[in-house]
Design an enzyme around this catalytic site. Structure first.
Site, PDB file in Angstrom:
ATOM      1  N   HIS A  96     -28.044 -75.588  19.314  1.00 56.34           N
ATOM      2  CA  HIS A  96     -27.999 -75.758  17.857  1.00 56.34           C
ATOM      3  C   HIS A  96     -27.516 -77.185  17.560  1.00 56.34           C
ATOM      4  O   HIS A  96     -26.665 -77.716  18.274  1.00 56.34           O
ATOM      5  CB  HIS A  96     -27.043 -74.716  17.254  1.00 56.34           C
ATOM      6  CG  HIS A  96     -27.121 -74.663  15.759  1.00 56.34           C
ATOM      7  ND1 HIS A  96     -26.447 -75.556  14.967  1.00 56.34           N
ATOM      8  CD2 HIS A  96     -27.812 -73.848  14.923  1.00 56.34           C
ATOM      9  CE1 HIS A  96     -26.723 -75.292  13.692  1.00 56.34           C
ATOM     10  NE2 HIS A  96     -27.549 -74.261  13.642  1.00 56.34           N
ATOM     11  N   GLU A 168     -35.621 -77.122  13.943  1.00 50.47           N
ATOM     12  CA  GLU A 168     -34.674 -77.321  12.849  1.00 50.47           C
ATOM     13  C   GLU A 168     -34.423 -78.816  12.678  1.00 50.47           C
ATOM     14  O   GLU A 168     -33.579 -79.387  13.412  1.00 50.47           O
ATOM     15  CB  GLU A 168     -33.349 -76.634  13.159  1.00 50.47           C
ATOM     16  CG  GLU A 168     -33.464 -75.148  13.383  1.00 50.47           C
ATOM     17  CD  GLU A 168     -32.153 -74.435  13.077  1.00 50.47           C
ATOM     18  OE1 GLU A 168     -32.147 -73.595  12.188  1.00 50.47           O
ATOM     19  OE2 GLU A 168     -31.138 -74.756  13.721  1.00 50.47           O
TER      20      GLU A 168
END
Ligand code: PEP
Length: 263
Positions: A96, A168
């Site tokens: 992430h 992302e």
């Protein structure tokens, strides 16, 4: 019913203690119906995983960890390994952008975590994405290429079919500014990511692996991304902490799947 499920992953980040997590699951459970063409995954804090695994209706929700350590066991004070998570979660989020940026996770650390997940029969959700500076400098493709090639360097073609990649763009994540990405731009990048996997593993692997979008997605705008070709779902941060927004996202996915089924 369509042949491809929509995968929705709620990343609760470092929010909600055990009691608050339990309350949110309860609220979501009340509002969300079981649908076989939607897969719902919740990623609470490490501490909430065990109690939630007992609480959730497994026909409705699956669990993901937000992180884990790449070694299976040993003198690594404070870490939790993929081995320890084996019976608790289906997925682990790896790489992430908050981990890459705040905790200095390098390409190689992400690679080792992907290998550890697969070794322990856990499906990795590998996050990739360029920063705002890289985006503005026109480096998006190079950055994504490096992230993909390194993350997958120990992955076989049968394993790649099972894993999940979440695109992302860092600048689109609420943490880092939350500028909304245009779906047409996202489409181009999703195509590029599938093409990279195709170059590495061939057409059937490129078609099979699941590709998500994430970046300030909420119930109002989720459909614009879910409709994109080759987009299998969304990774949702802030909006997944709000049961009305998250159940609204599920409703939007249900509607889209119903319309697809009718076509
Ligand atoms: C995330 O945490 O992966 C994310 C996309 O966050 P947000 O939806 O809040 O931008």
């Amino acid at each position: 019913m369509t042949d491809r499920k929509i995968l929705l992953v709620g990343n609760w980040k470092m929010h909600l203690n055990v009691q608050q997590s339990s309350l949110l699951v309860h609220r979501l459970h009340e509002r969300i119906r079981i649908r076989r063409d939607i897969e719902l995954v919740l990623a609470p804090s490490m501490l909430s995983l065990q109690p939630m695994s007992v609480q959730i209706d497994r026909r409705k929700f699956r669990l993901a960890a937000q992180n884990a350590y790449h070694k299976d066991e040993g003198t690594c004070t404070g870490e939790v390994s993929f081995t320890m998570l084996q019976d608790l979660v289906h997925y682990v989020i790896i790489g992430h952008s908050e981990r890459r940026i705040y905790f200095g996770e390098t390409l190689e650390v992400v690679r080792d975590k992907v290998a550890a997940a697969l070794r322990n029969d856990i499906t990795p959700i590998i996050c990739i994405g360029e920063t705002e500076v890289e985006h503005k400098a026109g480096e998006t493709r190079q950055v994504l290429h490096d992230q993909i090639v390194t993350a997958l360097s120990n992955v076989t073609s049968s394993q790649v079919k099972e894993l999940v990649i979440a695109y992302e763009p860092v600048w689109a994540i609420s943490t880092f500014g939350g500028t909304l990405a245009k779906p047409s731009d996202v489409q181009e990048t999703l195509n590029f990511i599938r093409a990279q996997v195709k170059d590495l593993y061939g057409p059937s692997a490129a078609k099979a692996f699941r590709l998500l979008y994430g970046g300030s997605v909420d119930n109002q705008i989720v459909r614009g991304y879910l409709e994109l070709e080759g987009c299998d779902g969304a990774l949702i941060g802030s909006a997944s902490l709000n049961y009305e927004k998250f159940s609204g996202i599920c409703d939007a996915a249900y509607r889209l799947q119903t319309e697809r089924g009718e076509q």
